[in-house]
Design a protein around this motif. Structure first.
Motif, PDB file in Angstrom:
ATOM      1  N   LEU A   1       0.821  -1.216   0.000  1.00 11.61           N
ATOM      2  CA  LEU A   1       0.000   0.000   0.000  1.00 11.61           C
ATOM      3  C   LEU A   1       0.853   1.262   0.000  1.00 11.61           C
ATOM      4  N   GLU A   2       1.979   1.234   0.685  1.00  8.42           N
ATOM      5  CA  GLU A   2       2.877   2.395   0.696  1.00  8.42           C
ATOM      6  C   GLU A   2       3.435   2.695  -0.683  1.00  8.42           C
ATOM      7  N   ALA A   3       3.620   1.671  -1.503  1.00 10.05           N
ATOM      8  CA  ALA A   3       4.122   1.882  -2.859  1.00 10.05           C
ATOM      9  C   ALA A   3       3.136   2.687  -3.707  1.00 10.05           C
ATOM     10  N   LEU A   4       1.857   2.660  -3.315  1.00  7.58           N
ATOM     11  CA  LEU A   4       0.826   3.414  -4.037  1.00  7.58           C
ATOM     12  C   LEU A   4       0.540   4.769  -3.393  1.00  7.58           C
ATOM     13  N   ALA A   5       0.951   4.970  -2.165  1.00  5.85           N
ATOM     14  CA  ALA A   5       0.514   6.101  -1.348  1.00  5.85           C
ATOM     15  C   ALA A   5       0.823   7.472  -1.942  1.00  5.85           C
ATOM     16  N   ASP A   6       1.917   7.630  -2.656  1.00 14.65           N
ATOM     17  CA  ASP A   6       2.248   8.938  -3.242  1.00 14.65           C
ATOM     18  C   ASP A   6       1.399   9.261  -4.465  1.00 14.65           C
ATOM     19  N   HIS A   7       0.693   8.262  -4.980  1.00 14.36           N
ATOM     20  CA  HIS A   7      -0.017   8.442  -6.245  1.00 14.36           C
ATOM     21  C   HIS A   7      -1.506   8.120  -6.171  1.00 14.36           C
ATOM     22  N   ALA A   8      -1.960   7.556  -5.047  1.00 12.65           N
ATOM     23  CA  ALA A   8      -3.359   7.128  -4.952  1.00 12.65           C
ATOM     24  C   ALA A   8      -3.776   7.010  -3.495  1.00 12.65           C
ATOM     25  N   THR A   9      -5.080   7.068  -3.279  1.00 10.15           N
ATOM     26  CA  THR A   9      -5.632   6.714  -1.973  1.00 10.15           C
ATOM     27  C   THR A   9      -6.206   5.313  -2.092  1.00 10.15           C
ATOM     28  N   THR A  10      -6.158   4.585  -0.999  1.00 16.30           N
ATOM     29  CA  THR A  10      -6.634   3.199  -1.010  1.00 16.30           C
ATOM     30  C   THR A  10      -7.577   2.954   0.151  1.00 16.30           C
ATOM     31  N   SER A  11      -8.432   1.980  -0.034  1.00 14.84           N
ATOM     32  CA  SER A  11      -9.303   1.489   1.032  1.00 14.84           C
ATOM     33  C   SER A  11      -9.229  -0.031   0.970  1.00 14.84           C
ATOM     34  N   THR A  12      -8.800  -0.642   2.058  1.00 14.46           N
ATOM     35  CA  THR A  12      -8.509  -2.070   2.068  1.00 14.46           C
ATOM     36  C   THR A  12      -9.473  -2.823   2.968  1.00 14.46           C
ATOM     37  N   ALA A  13      -9.938  -3.964   2.468  1.00 16.19           N
ATOM     38  CA  ALA A  13     -10.794  -4.856   3.259  1.00 16.19           C
ATOM     39  C   ALA A  13     -10.177  -6.253   3.212  1.00 16.19           C
ATOM     40  N   VAL A  14      -9.812  -6.770   4.375  1.00 16.85           N
ATOM     41  CA  VAL A  14      -9.240  -8.108   4.459  1.00 16.85           C
ATOM     42  C   VAL A  14     -10.352  -9.129   4.226  1.00 16.85           C
ATOM     43  N   ILE A  15     -10.065 -10.123   3.422  1.00 16.70           N
ATOM     44  CA  ILE A  15     -11.025 -11.182   3.121  1.00 16.70           C
ATOM     45  C   ILE A  15     -10.953 -12.223   4.235  1.00 16.70           C
ATOM     46  N   LYS A  16     -12.080 -12.441   4.910  1.00 17.63           N
ATOM     47  CA  LYS A  16     -12.126 -13.422   5.989  1.00 17.63           C
ATOM     48  C   LYS A  16     -12.353 -14.831   5.458  1.00 17.63           C
ATOM     49  N   SER A  17     -13.246 -14.971   4.492  1.00 14.20           N
ATOM     50  CA  SER A  17     -13.522 -16.277   3.901  1.00 14.20           C
ATOM     51  C   SER A  17     -14.205 -16.052   2.556  1.00 14.20           C
ATOM     52  N   GLN A  18     -14.344 -17.116   1.822  1.00 11.88           N
ATOM     53  CA  GLN A  18     -14.975 -17.040   0.503  1.00 11.88           C
ATOM     54  C   GLN A  18     -16.384 -17.615   0.618  1.00 11.88           C
ATOM     55  N   ALA A  19     -17.382 -16.744   0.547  1.00 10.00           N
ATOM     56  CA  ALA A  19     -18.770 -17.180   0.703  1.00 10.00           C
ATOM     57  C   ALA A  19     -19.280 -17.915  -0.540  1.00 10.00           C
ATOM     58  N   VAL A  20     -18.804 -17.502  -1.713  1.00  7.25           N
ATOM     59  CA  VAL A  20     -19.193 -18.137  -2.963  1.00  7.25           C
ATOM     60  C   VAL A  20     -17.930 -18.357  -3.779  1.00  7.25           C
ATOM     61  N   ARG A  21     -17.666 -19.591  -4.125  1.00  7.44           N
ATOM     62  CA  ARG A  21     -16.530 -19.931  -4.978  1.00  7.44           C
ATOM     63  C   ARG A  21     -16.806 -19.420  -6.375  1.00  7.44           C
ATOM     64  N   ARG A  22     -15.747 -19.018  -7.092  1.00  7.79           N
ATOM     65  CA  ARG A  22     -15.912 -18.596  -8.474  1.00  7.79           C
ATOM     66  C   ARG A  22     -16.696 -19.682  -9.204  1.00  7.79           C
ATOM     67  N   ARG A  23     -17.711 -19.262  -9.942  1.00 11.54           N
ATOM     68  CA  ARG A  23     -18.573 -20.253 -10.584  1.00 11.54           C
ATOM     69  C   ARG A  23     -19.017 -19.745 -11.945  1.00 11.54           C
ATOM     70  N   LEU A  24     -19.586 -20.666 -12.687  1.00 17.77           N
ATOM     71  CA  LEU A  24     -20.117 -20.315 -13.990  1.00 17.77           C
ATOM     72  C   LEU A  24     -21.361 -19.447 -13.837  1.00 17.77           C
ATOM     73  N   PRO A  25     -21.586 -18.524 -14.785  1.00 19.02           N
ATOM     74  CA  PRO A  25     -22.870 -17.829 -14.797  1.00 19.02           C
ATOM     75  C   PRO A  25     -23.949 -18.796 -15.294  1.00 19.02           C
ATOM     76  N   PRO A  26     -25.213 -18.444 -15.150  1.00 20.52           N
ATOM     77  CA  PRO A  26     -26.256 -19.311 -15.688  1.00 20.52           C
ATOM     78  C   PRO A  26     -26.037 -19.538 -17.187  1.00 20.52           C
ATOM     79  N   LEU A  27     -26.166 -20.763 -17.617  1.00 19.13           N
ATOM     80  CA  LEU A  27     -25.851 -21.114 -19.007  1.00 19.13           C
ATOM     81  C   LEU A  27     -27.088 -21.311 -19.874  1.00 19.13           C
ATOM     82  N   GLU A  28     -28.247 -20.950 -19.388  1.00 17.92           N
ATOM     83  CA  GLU A  28     -29.440 -21.113 -20.228  1.00 17.92           C
ATOM     84  C   GLU A  28     -29.635 -19.956 -21.159  1.00 17.92           C
TER      85      GLU A  28
END
Length: 153
Positions: free
Chosen positions: A126-153
């Motif tokens: 984050l410090e590497a970006l600090a001189d050029h951008a503002t950031t907002s960070t959220a730590v991921i606690k767990s994955q509620a939905v695994r990457r999946r296919l969209p509906p295929l119909e």
């Protein structure tokens, strides 16, 4: 070439084939053929068609960053300072800890996913970006939905 309306025409066999590949992209064509009830050459041809239309873009290994020592995954909203958009995009691209990044609408044009070993490493990313951008960070606690296919119909 993708269809003009932006939607590829998929039938039930294509959907079963894509679902099987989504579960295990390493399946042999002969096994895919058995799963969808077709011959191996017919399945290979369908896969070529799905690739040609842009539906099937590649085959990926799913890696668990934790198994490689990256204990923290986080989503980072990144807002470049005025006139710094292209520089920030280059910094994001050059940072190996940022494993995925999307350009999005809204106040923050970038939404990135980063993996780090510890809080100190997160701070340095984050410090590497600090001189050029503002950031907002959220730590991921767990994955509620695994990457999946969209509906295929």
């Amino acid at each position: 070439m993708p269809p003009r309306n932006g939607k590829a025409a998929l039938d039930a066999t294509d959907a079963r084939l894509l679902a099987a590949l989504d579960r295990d992209a390493r399946l042999a064509v002969s096994e895919l053929a058995r799963l969808v009830g077709m011959s191996a050459p017919a399945v290979a041809e369908r896969m070529r068609r799905l690739e040609a239309t842009g539906v099937l873009k590649g085959f990926c290994a799913e890696i668990d960053p934790r198994a490689l020592g990256y204990a923290i995954s986080a989503m980072v909203r990144i807002r470049p300072l005025p006139g710094k958009l292209h520089l920030v995009e280059q910094l994001i691209d050059a940072c190996p800890n940022i494993v995925e990044c999307h350009k999005i609408t809204g106040d923050d044009p970038f939404l990135a996913r980063m993996v780090v070993r510890d809080v100190e490493e997160m701070d340095s990313v984050l410090e590497a970006l600090a001189d050029h951008a503002t950031t907002s960070t959220a730590v991921i606690k767990s994955q509620a939905v695994r990457r999946r296919l969209p509906p295929l119909e």
